[in-house]
Design a protein around this motif. Structure first.
Motif, PDB file in Angstrom:
ATOM      1  N   GLY A  38       0.653  -1.175   0.019  1.00 35.93           N
ATOM      2  CA  GLY A  38       0.015   0.223  -0.027  1.00 35.93           C
ATOM      3  C   GLY A  38       0.908   1.174   0.004  1.00 35.93           C
ATOM      4  N   GLY A  39       0.393   2.280   0.782  1.00 36.93           N
ATOM      5  CA  GLY A  39       1.070   3.405   0.686  1.00 36.93           C
ATOM      6  C   GLY A  39       0.635   4.541  -0.682  1.00 36.93           C
ATOM      7  N   SER A  40       1.477   5.318  -0.577  1.00 39.89           N
ATOM      8  CA  SER A  40       1.177   6.537  -1.580  1.00 39.89           C
ATOM      9  C   SER A  40       1.873   5.938  -3.014  1.00 39.89           C
ATOM     10  N   GLY A  41       2.881   5.558  -3.113  1.00 42.24           N
ATOM     11  CA  GLY A  41       3.737   5.101  -4.326  1.00 42.24           C
ATOM     12  C   GLY A  41       2.818   4.921  -5.493  1.00 42.24           C
ATOM     13  N   ALA A  42       2.096   4.005  -5.682  1.00 43.51           N
ATOM     14  CA  ALA A  42       1.157   3.773  -6.758  1.00 43.51           C
ATOM     15  C   ALA A  42       0.522   4.919  -7.320  1.00 43.51           C
ATOM     16  N   ALA A  43      -0.089   5.406  -6.353  1.00 39.63           N
ATOM     17  CA  ALA A  43      -1.044   6.862  -6.550  1.00 39.63           C
ATOM     18  C   ALA A  43       0.062   7.809  -7.090  1.00 39.63           C
ATOM     19  N   ASP A  44       1.213   8.046  -6.486  1.00 37.86           N
ATOM     20  CA  ASP A  44       2.070   9.093  -6.793  1.00 37.86           C
ATOM     21  C   ASP A  44       2.455   8.763  -8.345  1.00 37.86           C
ATOM     22  N   ALA A  45       3.072   7.508  -8.513  1.00 40.92           N
ATOM     23  CA  ALA A  45       3.402   7.401  -9.793  1.00 40.92           C
ATOM     24  C   ALA A  45       2.283   7.420 -10.892  1.00 40.92           C
ATOM     25  N   ALA A  46       1.060   7.195 -10.652  1.00 43.07           N
ATOM     26  CA  ALA A  46       0.140   7.227 -11.741  1.00 43.07           C
ATOM     27  C   ALA A  46      -0.088   8.787 -11.651  1.00 43.07           C
ATOM     28  N   ALA A  47      -0.055   9.544 -10.875  1.00 45.43           N
ATOM     29  CA  ALA A  47      -0.362  11.167 -10.834  1.00 45.43           C
ATOM     30  C   ALA A  47       0.917  11.553 -11.758  1.00 45.43           C
ATOM     31  N   VAL A  48       2.206  11.052 -11.804  1.00 47.24           N
ATOM     32  CA  VAL A  48       3.180  11.661 -12.377  1.00 47.24           C
ATOM     33  C   VAL A  48       2.996  11.115 -13.960  1.00 47.24           C
ATOM     34  N   ALA A  49       2.616   9.900 -14.457  1.00 47.63           N
ATOM     35  CA  ALA A  49       2.242   9.530 -15.642  1.00 47.63           C
ATOM     36  C   ALA A  49       1.268  10.333 -16.318  1.00 47.63           C
ATOM     37  N   ALA A  50       0.109  10.613 -15.447  1.00 50.12           N
ATOM     38  CA  ALA A  50      -0.946  11.377 -15.972  1.00 50.12           C
ATOM     39  C   ALA A  50      -0.537  12.791 -16.474  1.00 50.12           C
ATOM     40  N   SER A  51       0.144  13.290 -15.358  1.00 50.14           N
ATOM     41  CA  SER A  51       0.588  14.752 -15.724  1.00 50.14           C
ATOM     42  C   SER A  51       1.518  14.823 -16.895  1.00 50.14           C
ATOM     43  N   LEU A  52       2.192  13.972 -17.326  1.00 48.98           N
ATOM     44  CA  LEU A  52       3.030  13.670 -18.620  1.00 48.98           C
ATOM     45  C   LEU A  52       2.311  13.102 -19.779  1.00 48.98           C
ATOM     46  N   ASN A  53       1.176  12.655 -19.417  1.00 47.19           N
ATOM     47  CA  ASN A  53       0.243  12.127 -20.638  1.00 47.19           C
ATOM     48  C   ASN A  53       0.892  10.859 -21.062  1.00 47.19           C
ATOM     49  N   LEU A  54       1.433   9.806 -20.126  1.00 45.49           N
ATOM     50  CA  LEU A  54       2.340   8.632 -20.508  1.00 45.49           C
ATOM     51  C   LEU A  54       1.451   7.476 -20.156  1.00 45.49           C
ATOM     52  N   PRO A  55       1.546   6.433 -21.033  1.00 54.39           N
ATOM     53  CA  PRO A  55       0.915   4.857 -20.644  1.00 54.39           C
ATOM     54  C   PRO A  55       1.418   4.583 -19.240  1.00 54.39           C
ATOM     55  N   LEU A 162      14.755  20.555 -11.309  1.00 52.95           N
ATOM     56  CA  LEU A 162      14.185  20.246 -12.728  1.00 52.95           C
ATOM     57  C   LEU A 162      12.958  19.833 -12.484  1.00 52.95           C
ATOM     58  N   ALA A 163      12.695  19.083 -11.289  1.00 48.72           N
ATOM     59  CA  ALA A 163      11.323  18.649 -11.011  1.00 48.72           C
ATOM     60  C   ALA A 163      10.283  19.704 -10.716  1.00 48.72           C
ATOM     61  N   ARG A 164      10.828  20.875 -10.234  1.00 42.90           N
ATOM     62  CA  ARG A 164      10.193  22.103  -9.775  1.00 42.90           C
ATOM     63  C   ARG A 164       9.980  22.805 -11.080  1.00 42.90           C
ATOM     64  N   GLU A 165      10.837  22.812 -11.858  1.00 41.83           N
ATOM     65  CA  GLU A 165      10.822  23.649 -13.263  1.00 41.83           C
ATOM     66  C   GLU A 165       9.873  22.945 -14.027  1.00 41.83           C
ATOM     67  N   PHE A 166       9.895  21.542 -14.192  1.00 39.93           N
ATOM     68  CA  PHE A 166       8.911  20.934 -14.912  1.00 39.93           C
ATOM     69  C   PHE A 166       7.470  20.735 -14.232  1.00 39.93           C
ATOM     70  N   GLY A 167       7.111  21.102 -13.209  1.00 40.16           N
ATOM     71  CA  GLY A 167       5.909  21.056 -12.501  1.00 40.16           C
ATOM     72  C   GLY A 167       5.547  19.861 -12.146  1.00 40.16           C
ATOM     73  N   ILE A 168       6.429  18.873 -11.775  1.00 41.67           N
ATOM     74  CA  ILE A 168       6.034  17.470 -11.561  1.00 41.67           C
ATOM     75  C   ILE A 168       5.353  17.175 -10.147  1.00 41.67           C
ATOM     76  N   PRO A 169       4.509  16.562 -10.044  1.00 44.42           N
ATOM     77  CA  PRO A 169       3.599  16.517  -9.031  1.00 44.42           C
ATOM     78  C   PRO A 169       4.460  16.204  -7.579  1.00 44.42           C
ATOM     79  N   VAL A 170       5.505  15.282  -7.783  1.00 43.89           N
ATOM     80  CA  VAL A 170       6.308  14.784  -6.490  1.00 43.89           C
ATOM     81  C   VAL A 170       7.507  15.582  -6.450  1.00 43.89           C
ATOM     82  N   ALA A 171       7.716  16.876  -6.888  1.00 36.74           N
ATOM     83  CA  ALA A 171       9.044  17.582  -6.785  1.00 36.74           C
ATOM     84  C   ALA A 171       9.466  17.683  -5.492  1.00 36.74           C
ATOM     85  N   ASP A 172       8.856  17.737  -4.295  1.00 39.18           N
ATOM     86  CA  ASP A 172       9.462  17.882  -3.058  1.00 39.18           C
ATOM     87  C   ASP A 172       9.066  16.638  -2.127  1.00 39.18           C
ATOM     88  N   LYS A 173       8.970  15.511  -2.935  1.00 35.73           N
ATOM     89  CA  LYS A 173       8.374  14.372  -1.816  1.00 35.73           C
ATOM     90  C   LYS A 173       9.929  13.940  -1.370  1.00 35.73           C
TER      91      LYS A 173
END
Length: 334
Positions: A38-55, A162-173
């Motif tokens: 469990g935990g937030s890993g799967a949800a965070d990974a899915a959010a990153v993929a969605a933000s970049l429009n990746l399968p 770079l994560a902050r510059e790209f606007g990646i959801p987990v930039a400060d995780k």
């Protein structure tokens, strides 16, 4: 048409930035490896993929992790060794899972967010501040020939920026520092929950004098000086673990230095095989500390002769051999 690559997306900042960098030149498929905690890993990974429009896909690796990592981890501790689970996981679980998806989608390459480089099947160091080549040194050439490490020329501070510059959801995780299947870091309690762990026994001096009682040999590792609960004329360190007698040997630490060690199951990367003595630098633990040594073939194993004594080379850990920034190979410290 862009070449396909399968990226291991963990939900952390490193693999997220790796995904964004790869997008410039590749068609990226993201895979999250699920270990069932469990935990937030799967949800965070899915959010990153969605933000970049990746399968995005997930793979359940619980069975493979148990067989190739958790069970050997347990066996090592019960035998008085100190295991290195990430180094076992990479060639036996993580990268095979990525390659399985790559083969299904027709991708030649796989990638992760490790700080290292792979060139022509040879593993090389990443930038000094964050180099992770040590933990990857069990990967065989057959896997390294299909691997990319997009962060190999970056340092962590650059990746955060770079994560902050790209606007990646987990930039400060925050970074995860623990063993993935023991998120609270209490490996002894994890072993106890699995059952059949050794009972308490004696702390003894090198000459066999009983100094006190230990909690079970799986609570200790060679060179350990904290949490022993034994007082005496000097500070004590673990200098040996004797599973056959259920004893932990304590000394003043003066006997922990070694100039020679034997390594089993060598994995050769930058050379085909070791057929003659070779001058290298060697790392005996996951740190930036290297020392000069000569490695020699010895009956399918590797004899390591160091210029200076190393403190507490630990059975179950790994020795990694370098020629400048190239990983020559690795072996398990016996």
């Amino acid at each position: 048409m862009k070449e396909k690559v399968v990226l291991g997306l963990s939900g952390g900042v490193d693999s997220a930035v790796a995904a964004r960098l790869l997008l410039q030149d590749y068609e990226v498929y993201c895979l999250y490896l699920d270990i069932g905690l469990g935990g937030s890993g799967a949800a965070d990974a899915a959010a990153v993929a969605a933000s970049l429009n990746l399968p995005f896909a997930t793979a359940d690796i619980r069975q493979a992790l148990e067989e190739h990592v958790c069970a050997p981890f347990t066996a090592d501790y019960l035998a008085g060794r100190t295991p290195l689970p990430c180094a076992r996981c990479n060639p036996a679980v993580k990268f095979p899972a990525l390659l399985a998806l790559a083969d299904r989608v027709g991708a030649r390459l796989v990638a992760t967010g490790h700080y290292a480089r792979a060139e022509g099947g040879v593993l090389r160091k990443g930038r000094p501040a964050n180099d992770q080549s040590y933990m990857l040194a069990r990967l065989p050439r057959s896997i390294l020939q299909r691997v990319m490490f997009p962060l190999g020329d970056y340092e962590k501070v650059q990746v955060r920026s770079l994560a902050r510059e790209f606007g990646i959801p987990v930039a400060d995780k925050p970074d995860s520092m623990e063993i993935c299947f023991i998120p609270d870091g209490d490996y002894a309690a994890w072993l106890d929950r699995r059952g059949n762990t050794p009972p308490p026994g004696d702390f003894v001096s090198p000459d066999g004098t009983v100094l006190g009682r230990h909690k079970g040999i799986h609570h200790y590792t060679l060179g350990q000086g904290r949490g022993l609960g034994v007082s005496g004329p000097h500070r004590y360190f673990v200098s040996a673990i004797r599973p056959e007698r259920n004893q932990v040997v304590l000394s003043d630490g003066g006997d922990l230095g070694r100039r020679e060690l034997l390594c089993t199951a060598p994995n050769w990367i930058a050379v085909e095989a070791l057929t003659a003595p070779m001058a290298v630098t060697v790392r005996l633990r996951h740190s930036r500390t290297e020392q000069r040594a000569v490695i020699l073939p010895e009956g399918g194993c590797v004899r390591v002769r160091m210029d200076q004594p190393a403190r507490a080379p630990t059975p179950g850990q790994m020795a990694v051999f370098y020629d400048a920034d190239a990983v020559v190979g690795s072996g398990w410290i016996a």
